[in-house]
Design a protein around this motif. Structure first.
Motif, short mmCIF file in Angstrom:
data_model
loop_
_atom_site.label_atom_id
_atom_site.label_comp_id
_atom_site.label_asym_id
_atom_site.label_seq_id
_atom_site.Cartn_x
_atom_site.Cartn_y
_atom_site.Cartn_z
N ASP A 83 -1.98 -22.48 8.54
CA ASP A 83 -1.10 -23.44 8.85
C ASP A 83 -0.60 -24.19 10.18
OD1 ASP A 83 0.56 -23.30 6.48
OD2 ASP A 83 1.57 -21.43 6.26
N PHE A 84 -0.57 -22.93 10.88
CA PHE A 84 -0.76 -23.79 12.73
C PHE A 84 -1.49 -25.28 13.14
CE2 PHE A 84 0.00 -19.16 13.03
CZ PHE A 84 1.42 -19.29 13.53
N ILE A 85 -2.22 -25.02 11.94
CA ILE A 85 -3.94 -26.64 12.54
C ILE A 85 -2.40 -27.50 12.09
CG2 ILE A 85 -5.17 -28.42 11.93
CD1 ILE A 85 -6.37 -25.31 11.67
N ASP A 86 -1.90 -27.43 10.34
CA ASP A 86 -0.98 -28.83 10.21
C ASP A 86 0.07 -28.81 10.65
OD1 ASP A 86 -2.66 -29.01 7.45
OD2 ASP A 86 -1.88 -26.88 7.35
N ARG A 87 0.60 -28.44 10.98
CA ARG A 87 2.01 -28.59 12.07
C ARG A 87 2.12 -28.52 13.57
NH1 ARG A 87 6.94 -24.10 13.20
NH2 ARG A 87 5.64 -22.93 15.26
N GLY A 88 0.46 -28.42 13.66
CA GLY A 88 0.31 -28.84 15.53
C GLY A 88 -0.23 -30.15 15.63
N TYR A 89 -0.47 -30.31 14.86
CA TYR A 89 -1.18 -32.08 14.21
C TYR A 89 0.15 -32.71 14.14
CZ TYR A 89 -6.27 -30.96 15.41
OH TYR A 89 -7.04 -30.92 15.84
N GLY A 118 -2.62 -20.13 16.63
CA GLY A 118 -3.23 -19.91 15.23
C GLY A 118 -4.54 -18.88 16.14
N ALA A 119 -5.33 -19.30 17.28
CA ALA A 119 -6.70 -19.19 17.98
C ALA A 119 -6.12 -17.51 17.67
CB ALA A 119 -6.85 -19.31 18.98
N GLN A 120 -4.71 -16.81 18.14
CA GLN A 120 -4.95 -15.47 18.35
C GLN A 120 -4.64 -15.01 16.99
OE1 GLN A 120 -0.45 -14.57 19.43
NE2 GLN A 120 -0.56 -15.73 21.87
N ARG A 121 -4.28 -15.28 16.03
CA ARG A 121 -4.67 -14.77 14.97
C ARG A 121 -6.39 -14.98 14.28
NH1 ARG A 121 0.53 -15.98 15.85
NH2 ARG A 121 2.36 -14.68 14.60
N GLU A 122 -6.59 -15.98 14.28
CA GLU A 122 -8.29 -16.15 13.56
C GLU A 122 -9.02 -16.34 15.24
OE1 GLU A 122 -8.18 -17.49 9.18
OE2 GLU A 122 -8.09 -19.00 10.45
N PRO A 123 -9.27 -15.33 16.19
CA PRO A 123 -10.07 -15.67 17.09
C PRO A 123 -11.29 -16.28 17.15
CG PRO A 123 -9.29 -13.80 16.95
CD PRO A 123 -9.07 -13.76 16.19
N ARG A 124 -12.04 -16.36 16.00
CA ARG A 124 -13.05 -16.99 15.42
C ARG A 124 -13.99 -18.54 15.03
NH1 ARG A 124 -15.85 -14.92 19.24
NH2 ARG A 124 -17.98 -15.77 18.37
N ALA A 146 -13.51 -22.14 15.67
CA ALA A 146 -12.94 -22.80 16.95
C ALA A 146 -11.78 -24.50 16.62
CB ALA A 146 -14.49 -23.23 16.95
N LEU A 147 -11.58 -24.71 14.98
CA LEU A 147 -10.93 -25.20 14.26
C LEU A 147 -9.39 -24.81 16.31
CD1 LEU A 147 -10.17 -25.39 11.12
CD2 LEU A 147 -12.04 -26.81 12.27
N TYR A 148 -8.77 -24.24 16.38
CA TYR A 148 -7.63 -23.98 16.55
C TYR A 148 -8.09 -24.13 18.20
CZ TYR A 148 -6.25 -20.96 12.75
OH TYR A 148 -5.82 -20.57 11.64
N VAL A 149 -8.95 -23.81 18.39
CA VAL A 149 -9.47 -24.24 19.90
C VAL A 149 -10.12 -25.10 20.75
CG1 VAL A 149 -10.94 -22.79 22.11
CG2 VAL A 149 -10.55 -21.98 20.16
N TYR A 150 -10.34 -26.31 19.44
CA TYR A 150 -10.72 -27.27 19.97
C TYR A 150 -9.22 -28.34 19.67
CZ TYR A 150 -11.50 -32.47 17.66
OH TYR A 150 -11.29 -33.77 17.71
N GLY A 151 -8.27 -27.52 18.70
CA GLY A 151 -6.73 -28.01 18.65
C GLY A 151 -6.62 -28.16 20.49
N ALA A 152 -6.00 -26.80 20.71
CA ALA A 152 -5.36 -26.57 21.85
C ALA A 152 -5.66 -28.10 22.60
CB ALA A 152 -5.63 -25.67 22.06
N ALA A 153 -8.37 -28.08 23.00
CA ALA A 153 -7.97 -28.90 23.63
C ALA A 153 -7.87 -30.60 23.91
CB ALA A 153 -9.48 -29.12 23.83
N ARG A 154 -7.37 -30.97 22.35
CA ARG A 154 -7.36 -31.92 22.36
C ARG A 154 -5.34 -32.25 22.91
NH1 ARG A 154 -7.73 -34.65 16.49
NH2 ARG A 154 -6.83 -36.15 17.91
#
Length: 304
Positions: free
Chosen positions: A111-117, A135-141, A143-151
């Protein structure tokens, strides 16, 4: 005289009977609820297609209200309604539904990805970054969260930090060409052209299936090669980009410049004219049209 043991036995028998009936009926009720919610969501989807947005919103409301305890359907209805609200420029309501999705049990970190975008589309980059990091804290492995943070960092024009986050995402998903594509764009903005070119090449070697990714990949690599003064190579890449989207204005302008620099003036003029038609307020396109028309009007003009 009442036989206590007989009454106890009878109560146990009734409990067993009703228990069996309840167990037998439970799947039917669950299935009935699933069917109801599926139909409501499909009804909403069809209404959206027909642009009957009031009907769609009503159907989503019914699905959400009746879907208590059916996490999958409730979450789906909330997110689809949020997308419709966003389409209707009702951004507060869209954000409300995306936030409400966090209350659905069981909790879903994506859900963090959907609201993040959503925040990204609203240019609320700090909030987007916060969601991707949570999201990355909850699922550190993942890559989608780290990629979103980079964007989010790149959109904030913090390209140096963005490159670092893209690098971390690549460690988690080294075969994902989309991540290399994002880092290449960050490198371009930092004028690190050789690193950008290498990332574009890597992205294509890994595979870019999405049409938009291929368009951005060919356009970006063509631009980098143009800056490196390889005009033939730039045109080859920009040809590929324009085969995907003939009206991609930046690709038209870059190909026009490359053709002009390699002396193919009629081809350059055609691209400037097309770019000017797509972007009527583009000064480079208008100036290119004027400049090349004057040059081609000369008696010794190159006409190839």
């Amino acid at each position: 005289m009442i036989d206590g043991k007989a009454v106890t036995r009878r109560m146990l028998q009734l409990a067993i009977v009703f228990g069996v009936v309840a167990i037998a009926m439970a799947p039917a009720r669950a299935e009935s609820l699933s069917e109801f919610l599926s139909k409501k969501i499909e009804q909403a989807r069809r209404a959206e297609t027909d642009r009957r947005f009031d009907v769609a919103l009503s159907a989503y409301r019914d699905a959400i209200e009746q879907g208590v305890g059916a996490a999958e359907f409730t979450r789906t209805a909330l997110k689809k309604r949020a997308a419709l609200y966003e389409q209707l420029n009702m951004y507060d309501k869209a954000e409300g539904d995306l936030t409400r999705a966090f209350d659905v049990v069981p909790f879903e970190p994506k859900d963090f990805i959907d609201r993040g975008y959503f925040y990204m589309r609203r240019a609320r980059y700090r909030e987007a970054l916060d969601d991707f990091m949570q999201g990355a804290q909850r699922e550190p492995r993942n890559a989608l969260y780290v990629y979103g943070a980079a964007r989010a960092l790149a959109a904030s024009r913090d390209f140096e930090s963005a490159v670092k986050f893209y690098g971390e995402a690549i460690k988690l998903a080294p075969d994902n060409g989309k991540i290399f594509l994002g880092r290449a764009e960050a490198f371009v903005n930092m004028t690190r052209l050789h690193e950008a070119r290498a990332d574009y090449d890597r992205a294509f070697s890994l595979g870019l299936k999405d049409r938009a990714d291929r368009l951005y990949g060919f356009s970006g690599r063509g631009y980098v090669i143009l800056l490196m003064q390889d005009y033939d190579g730039a045109v080859r890449n920009l040809d590929q980009a324009l085969s995907i989207d003939p009206d991609a204005a930046n690709a038209l302008l870059w190909r026009a410049h490359a053709n002009e620099r390699r002396g193919q003036l009629p081809a350059a003029l055609r691209d400037y004219e097309r770019a000017a038609a797509v972007l009527r307020d583009s000064v480079p396109a208008r100036e290119g049209v004027t400049r090349l028309r004057v040059q081609l009007a000369q008696p010794n003009a190159v006409t190839r």
